[in-house]
Enzyme design. Structure first.
Site, PDB file in Angstrom:
ATOM      1  N   CYS A  94      34.538  33.517  36.201  1.00 46.77           N
ATOM      2  CA  CYS A  94      35.554  34.206  36.997  1.00 46.77           C
ATOM      3  C   CYS A  94      36.092  33.344  38.137  1.00 46.77           C
ATOM      4  CB  CYS A  94      34.977  35.543  37.459  1.00 46.77           C
ATOM      5  SG  CYS A  94      36.224  36.764  37.828  1.00 46.77           S
ATOM      6  N   HIS A 195      31.287  38.638  33.302  1.00 46.92           N
ATOM      7  CA  HIS A 195      30.074  38.928  34.060  1.00 46.92           C
ATOM      8  C   HIS A 195      29.135  39.698  33.132  1.00 46.92           C
ATOM      9  CE1 HIS A 195      32.213  37.923  37.774  1.00 46.92           C
ATOM     10  NE2 HIS A 195      33.218  38.658  37.340  1.00 46.92           N
TER      11      HIS A 195
HETATM   12  N1  GLN Z   1      39.280  36.677  42.911  1.00 50.31           N
HETATM   13  C1  GLN Z   1      39.408  36.365  41.517  1.00 50.31           C
HETATM   14  C2  GLN Z   1      40.315  37.334  40.737  1.00 50.31           C
HETATM   15  O1  GLN Z   1      40.417  38.481  41.054  1.00 50.31           O
HETATM   16  C3  GLN Z   1      38.035  36.317  40.899  1.00 50.31           C
HETATM   17  C4  GLN Z   1      37.343  37.637  40.942  1.00 50.31           C
HETATM   18  C5  GLN Z   1      35.908  37.538  40.507  1.00 50.31           C
HETATM   19  O2  GLN Z   1      35.296  36.486  40.539  1.00 50.31           O
HETATM   20  N2  GLN Z   1      35.360  38.658  40.122  1.00 50.31           N
HETATM   21  O3  GLN Z   1      40.927  36.892  39.783  1.00 50.31           O
END
Ligand code: GLN
Length: 242
Positions: A94, A195
């Site tokens: 992510c 995740h």
């Molecule tokens: N801030 C990034 C997004 O929303 C990654 C979010 C995350 O790592 N869950 O794309």
């Protein structure tokens, strides 16, 4: 590697560790130990230098501001890039995935340079945030069973010519580009939006990283009963949301 032990580096737990992504480090560590591969895990906080002698580097997800801070510090440090130049393996999730690309849109709405280790560029999606269980087929050349994970991101990631999609989604959004791709990889650098933590749901990814690091084709089998039960439950949830 200089000896038969595996050096695992968990990058910036203070900034990049949302949704239990630290579980990825635990699973890689455990799967190595189960094969009697000596493993050393180093957790490197964002005020510490990144060691360049690691075999496997793991980066997790993060909220938008910590993501910008992490990118700034990783660029300044240069350690992950030097490690990859030495042949290290990187697996990122992510925010960590976006940071490994050429650029992403930061919390201030501005383009933020990444580490340029993956040929991808991330923008902010205009539509709804991508949230939910995902089921995807991993690139067949990696020889892995289907990918199960949980996504929660606003970012949309576009792949350049030298990045291969890590997987193709059956359920879920993945890279968010509408072409069904999820994540990206090149030789030794991997990125995913998953995740879960993703290694707990897909322990074969941990095994793949260990095999690449040890330069072996196979590892002794271990009992996957617990993982299989979790996979079954989460795949069912993805296919038929509650
Ligand atoms: N801030 C990034 C997004 O929303 C990654 C979010 C995350 O790592 N869950 O794309």
């Amino acid at each position: 590697m200089s000896d038969s032990s595996l050096r695992l580096v968990w990058v910036y737990p203070d900034l990049l560790s949302t949704y239990g992504d630290q579980g990825n480090a635990l699973v890689v560590e455990r799967r190595a130990q189960q094969r009697r591969v000596p493993v050393t895990r180093v957790d490197v906080r964002s005020d510490q230098p990144i060691p360049t002698s690691g075999d496997i580097y793991l980066l997790g997800g993060g909220e938008d501001r910590p993501q910008r801070l992490a990118a700034e510090r990783l660029r300044r440090d240069g350690g992950v890039n030097r490690a990859v130049a030495n042949g290290a393996i990187v697996f990122s999730v992510c925010a960590g995935y976006q940071i490994l690309g050429h650029e992403f849109v930061n919390d201030l709405g501005r383009p933020e340079p990444g580490l340029g280790l993956l040929d991808v560029v991330s923008t902010r999606g205009e539509g709804e945030r991508c949230v939910g269980d995902v089921l995807a087929d991993i690139d067949p050349r990696l020889g892995l069973p289907p990918l199960t994970g949980f996504e929660n991101h606003q970012g949309v990631t576009h792949l350049g010519p030298s990045a291969r999609p890590f997987a193709q989604v059956r359920v879920g959004r993945g890279n968010g580009t509408g072409d069904g791709t999820e994540g990206a990889f090149n030789d030794t650098v991997f990125g995913t939006y998953m995740h879960g933590p993703v290694m707990a749901r897909n322990p074969h990814i941990a095994d793949l990283l260990i095999k690449l690091a040890l330069d072996v084709n196979a590892l002794p089998p271990v009992d996957d009963q617990w993982y299989d039960a979790l996979r079954e439950e989460r795949i069912a949830a993805a296919v038929q949301p509650a």
